[in-house]
Design an enzyme around this catalytic site. Structure first.
Site, PDB file in Angstrom:
ATOM      1  N   LYS A   1       0.884  -1.172   0.000  1.00 12.12           N
ATOM      2  CA  LYS A   1       0.000   0.000   0.000  1.00 12.12           C
ATOM      3  C   LYS A   1       0.916   1.214   0.000  1.00 12.12           C
ATOM      4  CE  LYS A   1      -2.989   2.783   2.903  1.00 12.12           C
ATOM      5  NZ  LYS A   1      -3.901   2.891   4.046  1.00 12.12           N
TER       6      LYS A   1
ATOM      7  N   GLY B   1      -8.080   8.980   9.346  1.00 13.25           N
ATOM      8  CA  GLY B   1      -8.410   9.131  10.762  1.00 13.25           C
ATOM      9  C   GLY B   1      -9.465  10.178  11.066  1.00 13.25           C
TER      10      GLY B   1
END
Lengths: 65, 262
Positions: B97, B158
């Protein structure tokens, strides 16, 4: 000689990366390494000689998002 | 239709990060409860005395899932490329990733470095999962660089804001009908995930929304169900919204119906 391991300056007698990893107690640990920003595969640690002020990264698996 | 990344079939459309859980046991329980078959991990500096990495790795191995290492925190192409190589050796996978971060406050992708790092890593034999914005020009360059999966953000990492730019995500889905697309980051609630799935996204990658829930194990199940519902809805074909009401109960035969007042 003086090297920087994971951001901390230290003195070592190790001549190559494999010796340094062993001296730091990582022999059987699951780690990967880099010197001065470049990846050093486990198989190349022994032939990778250390120089004064080399910046070494020793990393391990960790939680990630 | 099954989900495949680089020819590998993945049994669930919920992909989970492994950070921020209250305990390793809750992490393991949440992953199992969610049915996820793919988790993200990272590499970090190790202190010889602690051996923290070893313990974490033992837990991940017991989960028996695919592992996708990230390059989180990398701000330059060189940092990301070196981190990817270290991760490949540690986790014994060529999947990565790829994150190249532009800014600490938004954690938004640095797309120029991202494209360059993707090109280098694809050349080095990696299978790159780029964390990106929903910019179509960037997406095209990543595909040209060899990426066979694209992972646009929903909102900043987040933040839990959901889909900040649904129109752009919709456009991206239409523009790349055959490339697996994953909404990665910013998902806060199962409804956000369901919405992305209803738009035709192939999978959702999230971490904080489950890890920081009051009950991460239960929230893992909640996301799994929302994602399955969203996928089923997409496959079923959603109705077109309309501006005016339209009765669902038959008008013909309505008691007291009077044609003159209709």
């Amino acid at each position: 000689m003086k090297v920087i391991v994971n951001g901390e300056t230290m003195k070592t007698r190790a001549r190559n990366l494999d010796d340094l990893v062993a001296a730091l107690g990582f022999t059987d640990a699951k780690i990967a390494t880099a010197i001065n920003g470049d990846f050093v595969p486990a198989t190349a640690r022994e032939e990778t000689r250390l120089s004064e002020n080399d910046a070494i990264e020793i990393v391990t698996p960790r939680q990630g998002g | 239709m099954t989900l495949k990344f680089y020819e590998t079939e993945i049994g669930a459309r919920l992909l989970i990060g492994t950070a921020l859980y209250p305990s390793p046991q809750i992490l393991a329980d949440a992953v199992k409860a969610s049915g996820s078959q793919l988790v993200t991990v990272s590499v970090r500096r190790e202190a010889a005395r602690e051996r923290a990495g070893q313990g974490f790795w033992e837990i991940i191995k017991t989960l028996d899932v695919h592992v996708l290492p990230n390059t989180a925190g990398c701000k330059t192409v060189k940092e990301a490329v070196t981190t990817a190589h270290m991760a490949r050796e540690l986790f014994e996978t060529d999947w990565v990733k790829l994150e190249v971060i532009a800014n600490d406050d938004t954690l938004q992708p640095e797309v120029f470095g991202l494209v360059e790092a993707a090109r280098i890593l694809n050349g080095d034999g990696f299978k790159v999962f780029p964390y990106m914005t929903e910019d179509l020009g960037v997406a095209e360059k990543l595909v040209s660089a060899g990426c066979e999966v694209l992972m646009p953000w929903g909102a900043p990492i987040g933040s839990g804001q959901g889909l900040a730019n649904p129109m752009a995500l919709k456009t991206m889905r239409a523009y790349f009908p055959d490339i697996p697309l994953v909404v990665d980051a910013g998902i806060g609630a199962p409804s956000h995930a369901a919405r992305a799935m209803e738009m035709g996204y192939d999978a959702i990658l999230l971490n904080t929304a489950i890890a920081k829930a009051g009950d991460p194990v239960k929230m893992g199940r909640a996301f799994a169900q929302a994602i399955e519902a969203g996928r089923l809805a997409y496959e079923s074909g959603l109705m077109e919204p309309r501006d005016m009401a339209s009765p669902s109960t038959p008008v013909a035969g309505t008691p007291f119906f009077n044609i003159d007042s209709a």
